[in-house]
Design an enzyme around this catalytic site. Sequence first.
Site, PDB file in Angstrom:
ATOM      1  CE  LYS A   7     -49.043  16.926  11.260  1.00  0.00           C
ATOM      2  NZ  LYS A   7     -50.118  17.926  11.030  1.00  0.00           N
TER       3      LYS A   7
ATOM      4  N   GLY B 229     -44.363  -4.920  44.808  1.00  0.00           N
ATOM      5  CA  GLY B 229     -43.338  -5.859  44.364  1.00  0.00           C
ATOM      6  C   GLY B 229     -42.882  -6.762  45.490  1.00  0.00           C
TER       7      GLY B 229
ATOM      8  N   GLY C  72     -46.827  -6.284  50.221  1.00  0.00           N
ATOM      9  CA  GLY C  72     -47.901  -5.368  50.533  1.00  0.00           C
ATOM     10  C   GLY C  72     -48.380  -4.482  49.403  1.00  0.00           C
TER      11      GLY C  72
END
Length: 814
Positions: free
Chosen positions: A239, A688, A691
Amino acid sequence: MAKRADPLATYNRKRDFAKTAEPAGKVARKRAKSLIFMVQKHDATRLHFDFRLELQGTLKSWAVTRGPSLDPADNRLSVRTEDHPMSYATFEGTIPKGEYGGGTVMLWDRGTWEPLPGKDPVKTLAEGHLHFTLHGERMKGEWVMFRLKPRAKEKNENWILKKVDDDYAGSSTGLTDTFLTSVATGRTMNEIAEGKKAPARRAPRAKAADAKLPRFREPQKATLVDHVPAGAGWIHEMKYDGYRCLLAIADGKARIYTRSGLDWTDRFPEIAAAARALPVRSALLDGEIVAVDDKGNTDFGALQQAIGEGGRGLALFLFDALEIDGEDLAKRPTVERKARLAALLDTPRPPLLYADHIVGKGEQLFEAMCRAGQEGIVSKKADAAYRSGRTKAWLKIKCTNRQEFVIVGWTESDKAGRGFRALLLAVNEGGTLRYAGKVGTGFSNADQEALLERFRRIEAKSPTVAAPRSETRGAHWVKPDLVAEIAFGSITSDGILRHASFLGLRGDKPAEEVVAERPQPLADEAPDDDIRISNPQRMLFPEVKVTKGDLAAYYRAIGPAMLPWVAERPVSLVRCPQGRAKKCFFQKHDSGSFGDHVRHVPIAEKDGHKEDYLYVEDTAGVIACVQMGTIEFHGWGSRVADVEKADRIVFDLDPDEGLDFTAVRKAARDLRRQLADMGLTTFAMLTGGKGVHVIAPLTPKAEWPEVKDFCRRFALALAEAEPGRFTANLMKAQRKGRIFIDYLRNQRGATAIVPYSVRARDGAPVAAPINWDELDDYESGHAFSVRDVEKLLDRAGARGLKGWGVAEQVLPDL
């Protein structure tokens, strides 16, 4: 006296000036002007950046192998090369193949430099270290260089180039990945290599006055609450203790508006000047103007003083983007708006600074802010739209009690030299002003004199507010026009301040808007959506014991990081209701079974009729899909607002079974370089699977036939140039020992795996974006899994992993 050796002898000896366009070497006479520097991007045997500093009539030169980095943690190896002549400072072109340094040279940066005050750079260079400030178009601020101790039989003189941690420091991806064209001609590396002439300078706009600034909107405001919200559905920011503003930009013009819509541009000339230079046609940005002390803390008193002295030396922390280049972003999720803003500010541009955030872990940030003496934090729903006015999608949690009060009067002091004893304060309540107590500390003598001068102009003859006589005996009353920022210890049961201290006046907030702020109790919400996961114990990945409930928890947590990539674009789902090892199927249409959180967009099919395609807007939509058995999310390369125009291209590097990941990494870097030479910034993603995806975000202008044609010809060109290494043929038989460059995802209706999506594969792997500098750290395309959600969230909050965001980027000619 011995004659000084020619410092350019080596330079001249290495070049045949009958064959190369490089200038012949002559030592320049001493000049009175500032020392210059430049950086030349040089695609020779190996791509590097030649960093050159003017000193003693020549350009001292180093080959920076990976290019300069804004990250102070990065040590960039810089190999000292021969001195170059001053005339080389403007050289851009192609050195013929076979000649020394043969290849393309781009003038990548230029400017002036100055050594650290009190240091003789000639002496320190000989000693093996340099400390200097750069004033370039791209490289700015303080830098250091130091020579490494030579190893045995080492011929080269190796140095390190390093950024000093200052206002211009940033991420390792903020320079060489962002700036891909010449500062002199605007050409890409390919255009220079082809001898393409520099584009003619644009003529000034005929009617610059007709360019429209985005209109002011009431800013979104945070609700004060009593504790930090839990869960990964929230992002958290510091803030800032300053003046809230909206920054409007259009065609080299800028306006700075207060939160109530007042034009305060003339009070912040440095911020306005920096805003006019932002690389954007138009924008409406939200932020806070602050003064920062030597310890990095914001100081409201110093801010007021700076405004009174001309508004210099201040900073604007920007934390939201309502519009960019005419596109209204208000309905987009918070994290996506911030991703677009971060891209705009990817290279530091003081005094304009990006307000960073963290995903989850808000309590830790709050405690750190309080320990540092800051005001507190602001927590924002990651998937919420921007809405004007006070909302509970933004929450503020304060370390100390402070707020605005209306000044309604003052009491005289009985001490010599003191203008007044205390100010009388009030807040609006029930349509009238309510007395809220006094403040008698926090004033300097200058404050008192300035306030008394203003009080004389707004003096009131009768009481401005009803108050106990004992509190107001002998009071002088004023019209309720002035607003003060007050810190206080507590508030009594009847609403009176205790232990109050004056912080300063607030000219940015009307008195009629000042009300008492009382922290509201915040009920913990877990989860943030209303979706019940049926059969949470169903085993989806038995090999790693990941259940349907675990999968939902992962997507709930990763939602803020995933939304910039998945929200508002048609998706195809891989649904595996009984687990990943059992029957799975693709789904892109919906008859209504997914519920209200999953949206539909009608899209014309090839035969002309329309079908409803699925898309999501928020994390709740993602979870609704998971409830229906979804594991994988695959997205179109365009958004539902205009499905005919691509906002990204993606090349999927799919290796043959016999190739290791080293070949994939090298291929990805080569594609990155080829696309960069065309002027395209790219990102890398571990899929995943086997590649890597090389992804280039686009400004959505080109339609699908043009996009598909570009990607097809690019892939074919690579395959033809290196047929033993690449293939663009879909047939498995053609991939033996090679990497398939899958360009087919870049056509209408084709999809690619969404970043942070889980894959329906052994081990519950996750598609994860990475920085290019990290690529060598991974030995496979499945380095992350569902179990790594905390690590993924930490990475997603780091600079450099910001979603699609880049500045204007269009398909180049091929």
